[in-house]
Design an enzyme around this catalytic site. Structure first.
Site, short mmCIF file in Angstrom:
data_model
loop_
_atom_site.label_atom_id
_atom_site.label_comp_id
_atom_site.label_asym_id
_atom_site.label_seq_id
_atom_site.Cartn_x
_atom_site.Cartn_y
_atom_site.Cartn_z
N GLU A 132 5.39 -9.20 -2.79
CA GLU A 132 4.05 -8.83 -3.23
C GLU A 132 3.87 -7.37 -2.85
O GLU A 132 3.13 -7.02 -1.94
CB GLU A 132 2.95 -9.68 -2.59
CG GLU A 132 1.60 -9.39 -3.25
CD GLU A 132 0.43 -10.13 -2.65
OE1 GLU A 132 -0.61 -9.48 -2.43
OE2 GLU A 132 0.55 -11.34 -2.38
N PHE A 139 -8.23 1.12 0.65
CA PHE A 139 -8.97 2.15 1.36
C PHE A 139 -7.99 2.97 2.17
O PHE A 139 -7.11 2.44 2.83
CB PHE A 139 -9.99 1.50 2.30
CG PHE A 139 -10.70 2.48 3.20
CD1 PHE A 139 -11.72 3.27 2.71
CD2 PHE A 139 -10.33 2.62 4.52
CE1 PHE A 139 -12.38 4.18 3.53
CE2 PHE A 139 -10.98 3.53 5.35
CZ PHE A 139 -12.00 4.31 4.85
N HIS A 190 -1.97 -13.38 -8.39
CA HIS A 190 -2.40 -12.38 -7.41
C HIS A 190 -3.90 -12.11 -7.56
O HIS A 190 -4.45 -12.22 -8.66
CB HIS A 190 -1.60 -11.09 -7.66
CG HIS A 190 -1.88 -10.00 -6.69
ND1 HIS A 190 -2.92 -9.10 -6.86
CD2 HIS A 190 -1.27 -9.66 -5.53
CE1 HIS A 190 -2.93 -8.25 -5.86
NE2 HIS A 190 -1.94 -8.56 -5.03
N ASP A 247 2.69 -7.06 1.13
CA ASP A 247 1.50 -6.52 0.46
C ASP A 247 1.43 -5.00 0.61
O ASP A 247 0.35 -4.43 0.72
CB ASP A 247 0.22 -7.16 0.98
CG ASP A 247 -0.90 -7.15 -0.06
OD1 ASP A 247 -0.70 -6.54 -1.14
OD2 ASP A 247 -1.96 -7.73 0.19
#
Length: 374
Positions: free
Chosen positions: A8, A25, A170, A295
């Site tokens: 991922e 962010f 996702h 991720d």
């Protein structure tokens, strides 16, 4: 652990980053190597160096969310799909022993999505599956939500099954209407804290309870973030799916939701580096259902890998989760141009007494003095 596989892990198209705004962010004082947009655009530089430093052999790359699913106009969504897949094929070809690809698809038209998946898996190189960013935005105002438990999607699911292309579901942002009604007053809950998991878990359970996996018994589905809350809720899900109460539910009457895990449904550790949560997931759905992922670049590669490499767990399960389960789930990783093979715990440097020194209990080098730093 060496030779980890992660899948991922996002990239961005240089030509569409402004339109396909990443969900993340970056601190104002971030260094260039910490900047989110920089890391989304980078594949062969800092990303690869971090992989080398942290024992990650291969990443399967996917277009950053919301990708094609965030585009309500079918023609524009299809154009982004084609551009992303063509670009990613070229990037993977530069280093196919370290990278592979998930196809990006527009889901406005399941037949067109199936055709693009067919193109990626049969005419292009490096593709091993597909990643869909939850529901497909549609309609003139973008507030229509297309879900894939609808039987009109069966032609797409049939193609994914035939091509042995696992489908990763996702998260993405909600539509503008849902955002206003549910999240505008509490935006801190909208994304990774709660919103992502609540939306994806609903969609995955919708696909399962619609009987999609029963109609396509070789189809494989994957979700991230330690199962998007589902393992913790597994008892209650199965307990409350009363077939007499819901006689029109199309899932097989002789199966529970948990029965699909490990055979057709899998989860990853992406962005959820909690040992108690991992143990809960393994207890509920088995180590064969769980796969390592990070991720990146929304999460730190070193943070993910230090956590995983420090697990106090059976070494064979560690290597299954960290590598070998992925090779079973994605058979194309074992074929050209990737040519990865399963490895033993010893080969991955998991377990054993490697330095040849005497041991006083595995955790501390001295019998009577604390030497550990934690």
């Amino acid at each position: 652990m060496l030779y980890k596989i992660a899948f991922e892990e996002a990239f961005a198209l240089p030509t569409s980053l402004a339109e396909n705004t990443p969900i993340g962010f970056t601190r104002a004082d971030a260094s260039p190597e910490e900047d989110l947009n920089t890391n989304l655009l980078d594949i062969h530089g800092h990303r690869l160096r971090q992989m080398d430093e942290n024992g990650v052999e291969l990443m399967i790359l996917s277009l950053n969310a919301a990708g094609c699913q965030g585009i309500a106009d079918p023609a524009k969504a299809e154009a982004l799909s084609t551009a992303a897949n063509d670009y990613l094929e070229g990037q993977v070809a530069k280093n196919p022993t370290r990278f592979a690809a998930f196809a990006a698809l527009s889901m406005h038209d399941p037949a067109q999505a199936a055709a693009e998946l067919e193109r990626c898996m049969t005419q292009k190189s490096g593709f091993v599956g597909v990643l869909l960013n939850d529901f497909q935005s549609s309609g003139t105002d973008g507030n229509t939500m297309l879900f894939y438990d609808d039987e009109r999607c069966d032609m797409f699911w049939a193609t994914a099954e035939r091509l042995q292309a696992p489908v990763y579901i996702h998260p993405r942002t909600p539509t503008a209407l849902i955002d206003t009604e549910m999240w505008k007053a509490r935006p801190w809950l909208n994304l990774s804290v709660l919103g992502f998991a609540s939306r994806v878990s609903m969609h995955l359970l919708a696909i399962i309870t619609a009987g999609v996996l029963d109609r396509f018994p070789k189809l494989k589905l994957v979700v991230g973030h330690m199962g998007e809350h589902i393992p913790f809720e597994m008892y209650r899900i199965d307990h409350k799916l009363d077939r007499d109460r819901f006689p029109t539910m199309r899932m097989r009457r002789d199966k529970l939701v948990r029965d699909y895990f490990g055979d057709q449904v899998f989860l990853t550790t992406s962005g959820h580096f909690s040992t108690p949560a991992l143990h809960c997931s393994i207890a509920e759905v088995g180590a064969q259902s769980v796969l390592f992922s990070m991720d990146y670049p929304f999460e730190s590669i070193p943070n993910a890998c230090v956590w995983f490499d420090s697990l106090q767990m059976n070494q064979h399960d560690v290597v299954a989760v960290g590598r070998n389960n992925a090779l079973s789930l994605f058979p194309r990783l074992t074929q050209a141009p990737h040519n990865l093979q399963p490895k033993s715990a010893w080969k991955c440097k998991v377990g054993g007494l490697r330095d040849g020194s005497a041991t006083y209990g595995l955790y501390n080098a001295s019998f009577n003095k604390r030497t550990a730093t934690k």
